[in-house]
Design a protein around this motif. Sequence first.
Motif, mmCIF file in Angstrom:
data_model
loop_
_atom_site.group_PDB
_atom_site.id
_atom_site.type_symbol
_atom_site.label_atom_id
_atom_site.label_comp_id
_atom_site.label_asym_id
_atom_site.label_seq_id
_atom_site.Cartn_x
_atom_site.Cartn_y
_atom_site.Cartn_z
ATOM 1 N N LYS A 272 0.840 -1.202 0.000
ATOM 2 C CA LYS A 272 0.000 0.000 0.000
ATOM 3 C C LYS A 272 0.877 1.255 0.000
ATOM 4 O O LYS A 272 0.713 2.115 -0.840
ATOM 5 N N THR A 273 1.787 1.331 0.930
ATOM 6 C CA THR A 273 2.697 2.483 0.991
ATOM 7 C C THR A 273 4.135 1.963 0.951
ATOM 8 O O THR A 273 4.471 1.027 1.674
ATOM 9 N N ILE A 274 4.948 2.580 0.082
ATOM 10 C CA ILE A 274 6.349 2.166 -0.022
ATOM 11 C C ILE A 274 7.256 3.322 0.366
ATOM 12 O O ILE A 274 7.077 4.455 -0.105
ATOM 13 N N VAL A 275 8.213 3.024 1.226
ATOM 14 C CA VAL A 275 9.232 3.993 1.611
ATOM 15 C C VAL A 275 10.575 3.475 1.108
ATOM 16 O O VAL A 275 10.857 2.283 1.227
ATOM 17 N N ALA A 276 11.374 4.351 0.504
ATOM 18 C CA ALA A 276 12.708 3.947 0.068
ATOM 19 C C ALA A 276 13.756 4.817 0.739
ATOM 20 O O ALA A 276 13.624 6.045 0.776
ATOM 21 N N ILE A 277 14.771 4.152 1.258
ATOM 22 C CA ILE A 277 15.921 4.862 1.820
ATOM 23 C C ILE A 277 17.136 4.426 1.017
ATOM 24 O O ILE A 277 17.507 3.245 1.015
ATOM 25 N N ASN A 278 17.733 5.367 0.298
ATOM 26 C CA ASN A 278 18.833 5.009 -0.598
ATOM 27 C C ASN A 278 19.697 6.238 -0.820
ATOM 28 O O ASN A 278 19.187 7.351 -0.948
ATOM 29 N N LYS A 279 21.013 6.015 -0.905
ATOM 30 C CA LYS A 279 21.899 7.178 -1.049
ATOM 31 C C LYS A 279 21.990 7.661 -2.493
ATOM 32 O O LYS A 279 22.487 8.752 -2.756
ATOM 33 N N ASP A 280 21.511 6.813 -3.417
ATOM 34 C CA ASP A 280 21.571 7.177 -4.835
ATOM 35 C C ASP A 280 20.207 7.694 -5.281
ATOM 36 O O ASP A 280 19.250 6.932 -5.382
ATOM 37 N N GLU A 281 20.139 8.976 -5.585
ATOM 38 C CA GLU A 281 18.815 9.536 -5.889
ATOM 39 C C GLU A 281 18.257 9.025 -7.220
ATOM 40 O O GLU A 281 17.073 9.157 -7.484
ATOM 41 N N GLU A 282 19.112 8.372 -8.026
ATOM 42 C CA GLU A 282 18.649 7.801 -9.294
ATOM 43 C C GLU A 282 18.155 6.353 -9.137
ATOM 44 O O GLU A 282 17.732 5.730 -10.109
ATOM 45 N N ALA A 283 18.261 5.787 -7.963
ATOM 46 C CA ALA A 283 17.906 4.366 -7.785
ATOM 47 C C ALA A 283 16.453 4.138 -8.220
ATOM 48 O O ALA A 283 15.563 4.895 -7.853
ATOM 49 N N PRO A 284 16.232 3.063 -9.015
ATOM 50 C CA PRO A 284 14.876 2.810 -9.537
ATOM 51 C C PRO A 284 13.809 2.603 -8.459
ATOM 52 O O PRO A 284 12.641 2.808 -8.719
ATOM 53 N N ILE A 285 14.228 2.256 -7.264
ATOM 54 C CA ILE A 285 13.258 2.046 -6.184
ATOM 55 C C ILE A 285 12.427 3.313 -5.959
ATOM 56 O O ILE A 285 11.253 3.241 -5.591
ATOM 57 N N PHE A 286 13.041 4.482 -6.227
ATOM 58 C CA PHE A 286 12.302 5.737 -6.005
ATOM 59 C C PHE A 286 11.129 5.895 -6.979
ATOM 60 O O PHE A 286 10.205 6.651 -6.722
ATOM 61 N N GLN A 287 11.190 5.156 -8.117
ATOM 62 C CA GLN A 287 10.086 5.258 -9.080
ATOM 63 C C GLN A 287 8.808 4.589 -8.588
ATOM 64 O O GLN A 287 7.737 4.812 -9.146
ATOM 65 N N VAL A 288 8.916 3.745 -7.576
ATOM 66 C CA VAL A 288 7.692 3.125 -7.045
ATOM 67 C C VAL A 288 7.406 3.558 -5.607
ATOM 68 O O VAL A 288 6.403 3.152 -5.032
ATOM 69 N N ALA A 289 8.325 4.367 -5.037
ATOM 70 C CA ALA A 289 8.177 4.730 -3.626
ATOM 71 C C ALA A 289 7.217 5.901 -3.457
ATOM 72 O O ALA A 289 7.266 6.868 -4.221
ATOM 73 N N ASP A 290 6.344 5.810 -2.450
ATOM 74 C CA ASP A 290 5.476 6.945 -2.131
ATOM 75 C C ASP A 290 6.288 8.020 -1.421
ATOM 76 O O ASP A 290 6.094 9.202 -1.650
ATOM 77 N N TYR A 291 7.192 7.570 -0.554
ATOM 78 C CA TYR A 291 8.057 8.499 0.164
ATOM 79 C C TYR A 291 9.497 8.030 0.035
ATOM 80 O O TYR A 291 9.819 6.908 0.427
ATOM 81 N N GLY A 292 10.328 8.886 -0.534
ATOM 82 C CA GLY A 292 11.731 8.530 -0.668
ATOM 83 C C GLY A 292 12.560 9.462 0.181
ATOM 84 O O GLY A 292 12.208 10.633 0.371
#
Lengths: 311, 249
Positions: A272-292
């Motif tokens: 339902k809600t996805i949070v991504a914590i990543n040091k690379d702002e280009e990481a593809p995970i941010f394309q599906v994250a509600d809050y990065g």
Amino acid sequence: MAVLVVAAHDGKTVRANVANAVAAAAQMGPEVHVLVAGSNAGEAAKSASEIQGVAKVLQAEDAAYANWLAEDIAPLIVKLAPGYSHVVMAADSVGKNVAPRVAALLDVAQVSEAIQVVSPDTFVRPIYAGNAMATVQTADQIKIVTVRPTNFKAAAGGGSAAIEQIAGTGAAGLSSFVGAELSKSERPELTSAKIVVSGGRGLQSGDNFKMLETLADKLGAGLGASRAAVDAGYVPNDYQVGQTGKVVAPDLYIAIGISGAIQHLAGMKDSKTIVAINKDEEAPIFQVADYGIVGDLFQIVPELTAAVEKK
Amino acid sequence: MKVLVAVKRVIDYNVKIRVKADNTGVETANVKMSMNPFDEIAVEEAIRMKEKGAATEVIAFSAGPAQCQETIRTALAMGADRGVLVQTDAELQPLAVAKLLKAVVDKEQPGLVIVGKQAIDDDSNQTGQMLAALLGWSVGTFANKLNVADGSVEVKREVDGGLENIKIKMPAVITTDLRLNEPRYASLPNIMKAKKKPIETLAPDALGVDVAPRLKTLKVEEPPKRKAGIKVKTVAELVEKLRNEAGVI
Ligand SMILES: Cc1cc2nc3c(=O)[nH]c(=O)nc-3n(C[C@H](O)[C@H](O)[C@H](O)COP(=O)(O)OP(=O)(O)OC[C@H]3O[C@@H](n4cnc5c(N)ncnc54)[C@H](O)[C@@H]3O)c2cc1C
Ligand SMILES: Cc1cc2nc3c(=O)[nH]c(=O)nc-3n(C[C@H](O)[C@H](O)[C@H](O)COP(=O)(O)OP(=O)(O)OC[C@H]3O[C@@H](n4cnc5c(N)ncnc54)[C@H](O)[C@@H]3O)c2cc1C
């Protein structure tokens, strides 16, 4: 004709995903029966009888069923199948192991990992790691279907179906159980947890995963991982979320140090809600994250752990 | 002992697939194809058995169009001895592939058949289990470790709760999981050598197998797209959003 759900269990209760499989089965036919096969499976059969929508539980007692070897369990299901329109199992490691053997013995196709029942003979299933959805129709008399539990809301409890004892089919003598090395955890089981905290290669070591355990415990969360983290030996194999691991769909999924490869996204993008914590702002995970949040996990995770404590 | 391995030609795992505009399937024209990654693991395991003296010959099987030759060549370059291609342009579903494999097993009499646990295109996770059923053999699915000894195989399996050990009688079917081994890359000399290794081509008819699909694909669609959300600057902001906007903590 009724639908037969085959239930995996631990001797005491059927797996939580059986209630999801029952809900899916209820969309396929007018009546749902549940098969609980085992050795001393009385309690498990009782737990199945309490699932709403179950009309009857078949309890098959046989020493051969104690460890659920496919070679021993499949003949029982094959024997029962002609009395049913469908045989349904959850698409977990038990269903994936047993259902295809049953299908081949009956000379019918299997629909793997259905996520939607369109009609009793038509199902939607993900292919290509969930990057395409195929609608498939089967013409077979007996339909063998595994269902993805997270896509069907679990049937409620409080039922009281009759339990009928049936005879076992004995051992095939092809295989034997040696032992299990199960991960011990007090945390909620990954596929049914409301919150999942998941770590990837960015964690750098198994020791660093302790940080995620602390966060998970604060949140009452289950713990998951990417394939890279499992391959590197940071965590056991059963933590793997993805196309070839477990599929989860919690209310909240926190991906930490995970890049977001398609194979990983396949296992969590229905959260339902996805949070991504990543040091690379280009990481593809941010394309599906509600809050990065872009930054160093070694700084952010302790901060987050402290902040959720202050609830 | 002969070991038969199945190698499927699939769209490379790095390719971002596209659904065809007419919703009949997935675009495969001009797309990079590779061996299914789980099958690389199967080939590797078989070759290691041969290197250890536990296997005498490794046969690579594929079913599908003529281009599956390339997939078999890859297996030969890794170290398999010869190939069997069941050539057909028909759509093949797992039960049909299992029947084709059974026909080849009946001919070749291998002691073990090793296949991938799942093909990464259709994600069915069925073929190995079905083959074992058709042969009346035992099966060790999702193998993490194998130990062949005295006519049986000890299989460590990756299951929901962790790992499980079973012992199965041979002949048997094994399906590979990711941690079974790390497949090797073929060296250039071995790629050259593989060109001379034999590949036998058969037709489904000649094997007496009806491959007609049992499942009809009515349509193939794009999944619902998830929209990217927002980036937050601080942990405090994140916690606030999770509490008050998403309501999940
Ligand atoms: C057949 C096959 C099946 C597969 N099945 C699965 C599957 O089921 N599940 C799965 O997950 N994968 C699967 N994969 C693997 C997948 O392709 C990826 O390789 C894997 O998901 C990558 O894991 P990762 O994101 O942890 O690692 P990486 O891709 O290496 O990403 C690590 C991330 O951590 C970030 N990072 C590093 N240090 C820090 C730091 N200090 N702070 C913050 N961020 C940091 C980096 O920016 C990077 O984005 C499969 C692959 C194949 C071929
Ligand atoms: C929309 C759609 C369109 C399709 N179109 C076509 C098409 O045009 N042409 C076509 O050929 N198929 C087509 N298929 C069939 C599909 O690609 C699979 O081949 C088939 O369903 C088998 O499923 P799987 O490979 O996922 O089986 P799994 O059971 O997941 O495969 C497990 C293992 O079995 C072995 N295996 C499976 N298939 C083969 C094979 N062919 N050769 C060697 N080893 C194998 C491999 O070791 C593999 O790792 C289509 C399927 C769909 C859904």
